[in-house]
Design an enzyme around this catalytic site. Structure first.
Site, PDB file in Angstrom:
ATOM      1  N   TYR A 128     -15.667  24.808   2.877  1.00 34.53           N
ATOM      2  CA  TYR A 128     -15.913  26.055   1.858  1.00 34.53           C
ATOM      3  C   TYR A 128     -17.177  25.822   1.859  1.00 34.53           C
ATOM      4  O   TYR A 128     -17.255  27.174   1.404  1.00 34.53           O
ATOM      5  CB  TYR A 128     -15.016  25.714   1.014  1.00 34.53           C
ATOM      6  CG  TYR A 128     -14.967  26.257  -1.036  1.00 34.53           C
ATOM      7  CD1 TYR A 128     -14.198  28.251  -0.646  1.00 34.53           C
ATOM      8  CD2 TYR A 128     -15.054  26.097  -1.287  1.00 34.53           C
ATOM      9  CE1 TYR A 128     -14.246  28.543  -1.151  1.00 34.53           C
ATOM     10  CE2 TYR A 128     -15.288  26.985  -2.741  1.00 34.53           C
ATOM     11  CZ  TYR A 128     -14.601  28.347  -2.416  1.00 34.53           C
ATOM     12  OH  TYR A 128     -14.200  28.988  -3.514  1.00 34.53           O
ATOM     13  N   SER A 161     -19.593  31.279  -5.585  1.00 34.99           N
ATOM     14  CA  SER A 161     -19.343  30.245  -5.316  1.00 34.99           C
ATOM     15  C   SER A 161     -19.932  29.427  -6.482  1.00 34.99           C
ATOM     16  O   SER A 161     -21.232  29.335  -5.590  1.00 34.99           O
ATOM     17  CB  SER A 161     -18.031  29.176  -4.662  1.00 34.99           C
ATOM     18  OG  SER A 161     -18.083  27.984  -5.867  1.00 34.99           O
TER      19      SER A 161
HETATM   20  C1  BGC Z   1     -13.155  26.634  -5.798  1.00 31.59           C
HETATM   21  C2  BGC Z   1     -12.002  25.922  -6.139  1.00 31.59           C
HETATM   22  C3  BGC Z   1     -13.070  24.977  -7.904  1.00 31.59           C
HETATM   23  C4  BGC Z   1     -13.645  25.788  -8.202  1.00 31.59           C
HETATM   24  C5  BGC Z   1     -15.608  25.307  -9.122  1.00 31.59           C
HETATM   25  C6  BGC Z   1     -14.163  27.918  -6.510  1.00 31.59           C
HETATM   26  O1  BGC Z   1     -15.173  27.955  -5.897  1.00 31.59           O
HETATM   27  O2  BGC Z   1     -12.579  27.782  -5.250  1.00 31.59           O
HETATM   28  O3  BGC Z   1     -11.143  24.890  -5.600  1.00 31.59           O
HETATM   29  O4  BGC Z   1     -12.170  24.129  -8.441  1.00 31.59           O
HETATM   30  O5  BGC Z   1     -14.546  25.944  -7.767  1.00 31.59           O
HETATM   31  O6  BGC Z   1     -15.112  23.699  -9.179  1.00 31.59           O
END
Ligand code: BGC
Length: 255
Positions: free
Chosen positions: A156, A143
């Site tokens: 996360y 991410s």
């Molecule tokens: C997350 C989302 C978030 C996006 C951008 C992703 O990795 O799961 O919740 O909106 O990143 O910030």
């Protein structure tokens, strides 16, 4: 077809980005083990779609936070298709809870599903790739938050930050075996993980305004990057992350 004769596992493969990755790799000719935990009917629908494309796939119910289940996925790849060339560690969850009120159970689950699964998924896949010889590809779906803080989603961010270092470190360790390890860092993607934002017009407008490209990604726009990373064109990429985020990490409202 670019990935003909290749065999892939995609964790979390029956929804969101995972589903799009499964279809992209299948379109390129790979045979796929589709890992899923919920919704077997959806997995069957995807399998049928792949059959229609002339491809082959098998759905396997497995909880990727458990080593025995990850091994089950690798065993399915080998027993059904004879080998394993591409491991996509995609399964992911988030709690969107503050550091102040995240419970131990929430913390453990986020770490287990996102990071522990990728660590042992890498270990199990790499062991099979080394056994069969000829290298392989391990692709970690991380991410933008592997590097970019997201207040209110700390566990996360920790898990994704861990995947960043997993990608870099395993990339070095496995390079002598010609196993390339690369991360893909999506920004905001229109998938179930973002439903609460997508269902709230004010929140969605706020998010879209923060993205230089002005909109969330479609899952296919992440899957196409994974398709590239699985193929010959990505033969010199390892121990790094490709961000597909519409520019969000570098956006600024200006001063
Ligand atoms: C997350 C989302 C978030 C996006 C951008 C992703 O990795 O799961 O919740 O909106 O990143 O910030």
């Amino acid at each position: 077809m670019a990935l003909e004769n290749k065999v892939a596992i995609v964790t979390g493969g029956n929804s969101g980005i995972g589903e799009a990755i499964v279809l992209e790799l299948a379109r390129q000719g790979a045979r796929i083990v589709i890992d899923y935990l919920f919704d077997p009917a959806m997995t069957e629908t995807i399998e049928k779609q792949i059959t229609k494309l002339g491809g082959q796939s098998i759905g396997v119910e497995a909880d990727v936070s458990k080593l025995a289940d990850l091994q089950k996925l690798a065993d399915a790849a080998v027993s059904r298709f004879g080998r394993l060339d591409i491991m996509v560690n995609n399964a992911g969850i988030e709690t969107r809870t503050s550091i102040l009120d995240t419970t131990e159970a929430q913390y453990d689950k986020v770490m287990d599903v996102n990071l522990k699964s990728a660590f042992f998924g890498t270990q199990i896949a790499a062991s099979q790739m080394i056994k069969q010889g000829g290298g392989g590809r391990i692709i970690n779906i991380t991410s933008v938050h592997e590097d970019w803080p997201m207040p209110g989603n700390t566990a996360y961010c920790l898990a994704k930050g861990g995947m960043r270092m997993l990608t870099r470190t395993a990339g070095l360790e496995l390079a002598p075996h010609k196993i390339l390890v690369v991360g893909v860092g999506p920004g905001a993607v229109a998938t179930p993980i973002n439903l609460s934002t997508m269902n709230d017009p004010a929140k969605l407008a706020h998010l879209d305004a923060a993205i230089p490209l002005g909109r969330m990604a479609r899952p296919e726009e992440i899957a196409s990057v994974v398709g590239f990373l699985a193929g010959d064109g990505a033969s010199y990429l390892t121990a790094t992350t490709i961000f597909a985020d519409g520019g969000i990490m570098h956006s600024s409202i200006g001063l």
